[in-house]
Design a protein around this motif. Structure first.
Motif, PDB file in Angstrom:
ATOM      1  N   PRO A   1       0.608  -1.228   0.008  1.00  0.00           N
ATOM      2  CA  PRO A   1       0.102   0.083  -0.119  1.00  0.00           C
ATOM      3  C   PRO A   1       0.814   1.413  -0.101  1.00  0.00           C
ATOM      4  O   PRO A   1       0.556   2.268  -0.761  1.00  0.00           O
ATOM      5  CB  PRO A   1      -0.881  -0.140   1.249  1.00  0.00           C
ATOM      6  CG  PRO A   1      -0.797  -1.511   1.520  1.00  0.00           C
ATOM      7  CD  PRO A   1       0.374  -2.128   0.922  1.00  0.00           C
TER       8      PRO A   1
ATOM      9  N   ALA B   1      -4.128   6.863   2.748  1.00  0.00           N
ATOM     10  CA  ALA B   1      -4.277   5.355   2.946  1.00  0.00           C
ATOM     11  C   ALA B   1      -5.521   4.962   4.064  1.00  0.00           C
ATOM     12  O   ALA B   1      -5.520   5.929   4.977  1.00  0.00           O
ATOM     13  CB  ALA B   1      -2.894   4.698   3.661  1.00  0.00           C
ATOM     14  N   ALA B   2      -5.972   3.961   4.068  1.00  0.00           N
ATOM     15  CA  ALA B   2      -6.911   3.665   4.780  1.00  0.00           C
ATOM     16  C   ALA B   2      -6.321   2.825   6.239  1.00  0.00           C
ATOM     17  O   ALA B   2      -5.318   2.303   6.025  1.00  0.00           O
ATOM     18  CB  ALA B   2      -7.899   2.506   4.405  1.00  0.00           C
TER      19      ALA B   2
ATOM     20  N   ASP C   1      -4.279  -0.857   6.115  1.00  0.00           N
ATOM     21  CA  ASP C   1      -4.667  -1.111   4.782  1.00  0.00           C
ATOM     22  C   ASP C   1      -3.729  -2.464   4.315  1.00  0.00           C
ATOM     23  O   ASP C   1      -4.214  -3.472   3.748  1.00  0.00           O
ATOM     24  CB  ASP C   1      -4.471  -0.282   3.642  1.00  0.00           C
ATOM     25  CG  ASP C   1      -2.922   0.544   4.036  1.00  0.00           C
ATOM     26  OD1 ASP C   1      -2.291   0.127   4.920  1.00  0.00           O
ATOM     27  OD2 ASP C   1      -2.891   1.470   3.345  1.00  0.00           O
TER      28      ASP C   1
ATOM     29  N   ALA D   1      -5.124  -6.278   3.567  1.00  0.00           N
ATOM     30  CA  ALA D   1      -4.842  -6.953   2.202  1.00  0.00           C
ATOM     31  C   ALA D   1      -4.209  -8.152   2.218  1.00  0.00           C
ATOM     32  O   ALA D   1      -4.653  -8.964   1.428  1.00  0.00           O
ATOM     33  CB  ALA D   1      -3.785  -5.776   1.602  1.00  0.00           C
TER      34      ALA D   1
ATOM     35  N   ASN E   1     -14.597  -0.235  10.514  1.00  0.00           N
ATOM     36  CA  ASN E   1     -13.560  -0.182   9.504  1.00  0.00           C
ATOM     37  C   ASN E   1     -12.350   0.361   9.975  1.00  0.00           C
ATOM     38  O   ASN E   1     -11.639   0.926   9.276  1.00  0.00           O
ATOM     39  CB  ASN E   1     -14.253   0.513   8.163  1.00  0.00           C
ATOM     40  CG  ASN E   1     -15.099  -0.107   7.362  1.00  0.00           C
ATOM     41  OD1 ASN E   1     -15.098  -1.545   7.328  1.00  0.00           O
ATOM     42  ND2 ASN E   1     -16.160   0.446   6.897  1.00  0.00           N
TER      43      ASN E   1
ATOM     44  N   TYR F   1      -4.752   2.246  -7.219  1.00  0.00           N
ATOM     45  CA  TYR F   1      -5.419   1.259  -7.750  1.00  0.00           C
ATOM     46  C   TYR F   1      -4.835   0.898  -9.075  1.00  0.00           C
ATOM     47  O   TYR F   1      -5.030  -0.303  -9.608  1.00  0.00           O
ATOM     48  CB  TYR F   1      -6.767   1.773  -7.540  1.00  0.00           C
ATOM     49  CG  TYR F   1      -8.019   0.517  -7.905  1.00  0.00           C
ATOM     50  CD1 TYR F   1      -8.491  -0.153  -7.137  1.00  0.00           C
ATOM     51  CD2 TYR F   1      -8.300   0.407  -9.255  1.00  0.00           C
ATOM     52  CE1 TYR F   1      -9.417  -1.224  -7.328  1.00  0.00           C
ATOM     53  CE2 TYR F   1      -9.119  -0.721  -9.633  1.00  0.00           C
ATOM     54  CZ  TYR F   1      -9.697  -1.565  -8.509  1.00  0.00           C
ATOM     55  OH  TYR F   1     -10.641  -2.516  -8.805  1.00  0.00           O
TER      56      TYR F   1
ATOM     57  N   ALA G   1      -7.713  -3.247  -0.844  1.00  0.00           N
ATOM     58  CA  ALA G   1      -7.493  -2.683   0.399  1.00  0.00           C
ATOM     59  C   ALA G   1      -7.066  -1.185  -0.417  1.00  0.00           C
ATOM     60  O   ALA G   1      -6.989  -0.389   0.776  1.00  0.00           O
ATOM     61  CB  ALA G   1      -6.405  -3.192   1.057  1.00  0.00           C
ATOM     62  N   LEU G   2      -6.957  -1.128  -1.490  1.00  0.00           N
ATOM     63  CA  LEU G   2      -6.665   0.462  -1.885  1.00  0.00           C
ATOM     64  C   LEU G   2      -8.011   1.403  -2.037  1.00  0.00           C
ATOM     65  O   LEU G   2      -9.032   0.701  -2.373  1.00  0.00           O
ATOM     66  CB  LEU G   2      -5.696   0.344  -3.188  1.00  0.00           C
ATOM     67  CG  LEU G   2      -4.413  -0.378  -2.848  1.00  0.00           C
ATOM     68  CD1 LEU G   2      -3.714  -0.660  -4.087  1.00  0.00           C
ATOM     69  CD2 LEU G   2      -3.612   0.294  -2.010  1.00  0.00           C
TER      70      LEU G   2
END
Length: 336
Positions: free
Chosen positions: A44, A55-56, A59, A63, A123, A272, A329-330
């Motif tokens: 990521p 970024a989440a 991540d 992933a 999340n 992505y 995850a992106l």
């Protein structure tokens, strides 16, 4: 799609192929798994570098869990697929390799449980059990889908250990449907179309990847026999159709998320798009290896010599699965 290369010192044409050192194979697998885990964990940050995208939370871990879930789905689906092909082979040996479906279900259950815990905390990555609101999973669409995957992997494991392992096809189908729905929330444009594409794409990918792995394991036990060649030919024909379906659904899904006029730009300017480009390159390479094996299968005096691309193809397909986990995850690409 290929085989293990027969040894020139094989005792007879119908006997099983000689086996390599179990310790060497185990070490090689552990090294590959360790290297594969680095892709979602470190991927990521590399993919997001310079894109301006945020970024989440967690991540990398998400992933990795998603990649494990995909791999755990491929293994039993492939076993069911190849077992069905083997029944259509005249004179096929009764002996089949030991099933890995139970172990895969256990790994998938743990991965699905980890992903459900993330959903249960809004999340966010939970830092303690107190932060996980299990009851809250029933209040959201994503939470219900996460619970379906957890329970389906548990049921698939029980079916794999039962007297009728073929019954695990139903919980495995539930996992595929849940993943297809999860990938396309109701707020998306035409979510049912997107879910249908993902359903077909994921099903074909699981059959291709898992089927190749189990076909190689089966042929290793059958040895250089006519039944082995026939099974290989059956798998090759179906794999060609699966690849075509994977390509078509992948292109369609990409064009739904990236309008044609923005695809080239987003393939290099978004996280992505970068990971998607890497996945496309890997799939093209795997397709080349499969074509090479198919040509050797048709032209070689001994079809079982179609083995050189085998290990490379299996390894690259494993990387494709890991990259697919990273892709989920992106941040989704911007629809300009």
């Amino acid at each position: 799609m290929t085989l293990i290369r027969p040894s020139t010192g094989a005792p007879d044409a119908g006997g099983p192929l000689p086996r390599r050192s179990g310790t060497g194979r185990a070490v090689a697998v552990l090294v590959l798994v360790a290297l594969g885990a680095l892709i979602p964990l470190l991927g990521p940050s590399a993919a997001l570098h310079g894109t301006g995208e945020a970024a989440a939370p967690g991540d990398g871990g998400i992933a990795l869990l998603r990649a494990v879930l995909f791999a755990a789905l491929c293994v039993p689906v492939g076993e069911l697929f190849v077992n069905r092909l083997a029944r259509a082979v005249p004179g096929a040996p009764q002996a089949m390799p030991r099933s890995w479906a139970g172990y895969a279900a256990g790994a998938g259950f743990v991965a699905a449980l980890g992903l459900a815990s993330v959903v249960a905390t809004g999340n966010l990555v939970p830092h303690s059990l107190a932060e996980i609101d299990v009851g809250g999973l029933y209040d959201s669409r994503d939470g219900k889908l996460a619970l379906v995957e957890v329970n389906a992997f548990l049921l698939a494991g029980l079916c794999a250990r039962s007297a009728r392992p073929s019954s695990q096809a139903w919980p495995l189908a539930a996992i595929v449907v849940a993943e297809a729905l999860r990938a396309h929330p109701a707020t998306e444009h035409d979510p049912l179309v997107g879910s249908g594409l993902t359903l077909l794409h994921l099903t074909c990918a699981a059959l291709w990847v898992g089927g190749l792995l189990y076909a190689l394991r089966t042929l290793r036990g059958w040895g250089a026999s006519e039944a082995g060649s026939a099974l290989l030919g059956l798998y090759a024909r179906v794999a060609a159709v699966l690849l075509a379906a994977i390509t078509a659904t992948g292109v369609w899904s990409t064009l739904r998320r990236m309008p044609p006029e923005t695809v080239l730009d987003q393939l290099t300017s978004t996280a992505y798009g970068r990971v998607l480009l890497a996945k496309v390159i890997l799939v093209v390479t795997v397709a080349g290896l499969a074509l090479w094996a198919r040509l050797r299968l048709r032209r070689a005096p001994d079809p079982l010599t179609a083995c050189s691309p085998a290990r490379a193809e299996v390894a690259l397909l494993g990387v494709v699965v890991v990259v697919s986990g990273l892709l989920t995850a992106l941040p989704l690409p911007i629809r300009w």
